[in-house]
Design an enzyme around this catalytic site. Sequence first.
Site, PDB file in Angstrom:
ATOM      1  N   SER A 182       0.798  -1.223   0.000  1.00 19.65           N
ATOM      2  CA  SER A 182       0.000   0.000   0.000  1.00 19.65           C
ATOM      3  C   SER A 182       0.831   1.274   0.000  1.00 19.65           C
ATOM      4  CB  SER A 182      -0.951  -0.030   1.186  1.00 19.65           C
ATOM      5  OG  SER A 182      -1.866   1.013   1.090  1.00 19.65           O
ATOM      6  N   HIS A 183       0.730   2.038   1.076  1.00 17.67           N
ATOM      7  CA  HIS A 183       1.394   3.340   1.163  1.00 17.67           C
ATOM      8  C   HIS A 183       2.832   3.204   1.654  1.00 17.67           C
ATOM      9  CE1 HIS A 183      -0.379   2.114   4.868  1.00 17.67           C
ATOM     10  NE2 HIS A 183       0.503   2.842   5.515  1.00 17.67           N
TER      11      HIS A 183
ATOM     12  N   ASP B 233      -2.186   6.767  -3.055  1.00 16.44           N
ATOM     13  CA  ASP B 233      -1.067   5.974  -2.530  1.00 16.44           C
ATOM     14  C   ASP B 233      -0.614   4.939  -3.561  1.00 16.44           C
ATOM     15  OD1 ASP B 233      -3.236   4.290  -2.327  1.00 16.44           O
ATOM     16  OD2 ASP B 233      -2.563   3.374  -0.449  1.00 16.44           O
TER      17      ASP B 233
ATOM     18  N   ASP C  58      -5.786   2.920  -3.268  1.00 14.59           N
ATOM     19  CA  ASP C  58      -7.024   2.936  -2.479  1.00 14.59           C
ATOM     20  C   ASP C  58      -7.146   4.169  -1.591  1.00 14.59           C
ATOM     21  OD1 ASP C  58      -5.049   2.051  -0.788  1.00 14.59           O
ATOM     22  OD2 ASP C  58      -6.059   0.206  -0.188  1.00 14.59           O
ATOM     23  N   ARG C  59      -6.046   4.897  -1.367  1.00 14.82           N
ATOM     24  CA  ARG C  59      -6.129   6.095  -0.523  1.00 14.82           C
ATOM     25  C   ARG C  59      -6.204   7.366  -1.359  1.00 14.82           C
ATOM     26  NH1 ARG C  59      -2.409   5.516   4.792  1.00 14.82           N
ATOM     27  NH2 ARG C  59      -3.008   3.389   5.303  1.00 14.82           N
TER      28      ARG C  59
ATOM     29  N   LYS D  45     -11.532   0.511  -0.328  1.00 13.01           N
ATOM     30  CA  LYS D  45     -11.580   1.951  -0.484  1.00 13.01           C
ATOM     31  C   LYS D  45     -11.018   2.301  -1.857  1.00 13.01           C
ATOM     32  CE  LYS D  45      -7.440   2.567   2.400  1.00 13.01           C
ATOM     33  NZ  LYS D  45      -7.097   1.315   3.054  1.00 13.01           N
TER      34      LYS D  45
ATOM     35  N   ASP E  24      -1.038   1.732  -4.087  1.00 10.59           N
ATOM     36  CA  ASP E  24      -1.973   0.781  -4.697  1.00 10.59           C
ATOM     37  C   ASP E  24      -3.324   1.401  -5.043  1.00 10.59           C
ATOM     38  OD1 ASP E  24      -2.525   1.008  -1.954  1.00 10.59           O
ATOM     39  OD2 ASP E  24      -3.549  -0.925  -1.919  1.00 10.59           O
TER      40      ASP E  24
END
Length: 565
Positions: free
Chosen positions: A117-118, A293, A297-298, A394, A295
């Site tokens: 992710s982030h 981010d 989702d943010r 998300k 991937d």
Amino acid sequence: MSVLQSVIVETSPFDDQKPGTSGLRKKVKVFMQKNYTENFIQSIFNALGDKLKGATLVVGGDGRYFSKPAINTIIRIASANEVSKLIIGKLGIFSTPAVSAIIREQQVLGGIVLTASHNPGGIRNDFGIKYNIENGGPAPDNITNKIFEQTKQITQIKTTPTLETDRIIDILGTSKFNVDGREFTVEIIDSTINYVNLMKQIFDFNKLRALIRGTEDRPPFNILLDSMNGVTGVYVRNIFVEELGASPDNNVRRVVPLDNFGEIHPDPNLTYAKDLVDKLKENSTYDFGAAFDGDGDRNMILGKNAFFVTPSDSLAVLANNLECIPYFQKNGVHGFARSMPTAAAVDRVAAKLGKEMFEVPTGWKYFGNLMDAGRLSLCGEESFGTGSDHIREKDGLWAVLAWLSVIEAKNMGVEDILKEHWTIYGRNYFTRYDYEECETEGANQMMQRLEQLIASADFVGKSFTASGKTYTVAKADNFSYVDPIDNSVAKNQGIRVLFEDGSRLIYRLSGTGSSGATIRVYIECYEKENVLTDAQVMLKPLVEIGLDISQLKKFTGREEPTVIT
Ligand code: G16
């Protein structure tokens, strides 16, 4: 077609494969250890049991370093475990929301998402593996617990070492293999197509194009989207440049996914996306900024001059304006939800609109059951996550399209929308202090002491004063959640100190770091009238009290947080 034979490889368990808030995240070098990745993949498959036989799975991620060897490993192990088909994004590229979308659209068993992710990427940084279930969402606790149990007892890996995976993910198309007499298919797809089509069904692209390009009556609304060298770059080019007419030179940046994210921390917040913040401050012709981010989702939403929208406020504003989005016009708006540490701004919207409101532990997986039951339409988290029941993850790009839809419908800028919102509802001031990579022992001791402190007989009713403000404790606990749909219980989800005036202090250890402990302190207060003060100024007394109650500096040796949002 030659018949390939699977083999059994003996292995022994690793003791550190417990999935965190969102899958297993470790340094790349940890995943590179002999059989480490193999063990975890086989453990996922063991946990799935007979459901796996003949099933189709989706595989992909943010393309970070180590994705390719991990995908090759998954192909070989899947083929030997009687999976019938893998759908893989070309070059391994698949944003987390796009994985969720295609699992749902194709009605397959689930997916394996390769991302941390982030967290930063590259050989010295992080990799991650997460399993998503058939509703497209992250596996719930009962499944991740099963996977963890398997990792502790694994002795064998089934794989097909002779299955040629070289460059297989580089080219679109379908390859068929015969493994142990069964057909095994690998389909390499362009992972943007389904996702872009889904966005077109949800939003009014004509209106959004008119907003971005401008019309006779309205100048172009000048946006700057920052993919931070993560996976959203390909989706941003497709949706914003090709479909909505944004300029590839002026409206988007860092849109080529890099396997080390160009050595940046692909986390859309004021610290790690400072570059974007500076760009908006330097150039006041920009009306809007957003960052995503690694991937996808943010999201972080900014207005003119980098006016910052907290994720908690972003959720509340969207909740208040969903009727301008075609998807909700068609499907209606059911309940709202937020994670426990997220500020309660959306609760006020829910109360006014008469919608059900849920407070769940940190982790998108806790929203899935409510959405599946038709009780939740929109949810979000303070950690820069916003999304709806169109998928079960998300969705950063969705959030930006939703914001632009609200802006288009109201014909107002970001800051004015926020000010109007606060005038109606009052303002939930919120900040989060992160202390990253602390010594695990000190962090655990701090949490244990806090737990004892809040349980002490005289804690409730106690008053704390800082900078001339006094807060009295009304309630304190370690948050527990009972899922209203399946009654599953999640305990120890964060220490809450709730004050009489509705202000809150929350303490949690992050479940997404890859080394050491990250302490998060969440600080929130509510003001009905005084809505235009700087958040850090408004929250200063509570921050002081929060650090004092926890004795954070003593336990961690840290004078300052790593990140403030
Ligand atoms: C994940 C989860 C989120 C959670 C976030 C932070 O996000 O999906 O639900 O809020 O981690 O978790 P923690 O506070 O435990 O670090 P992502 O974007 O990292 O997948």
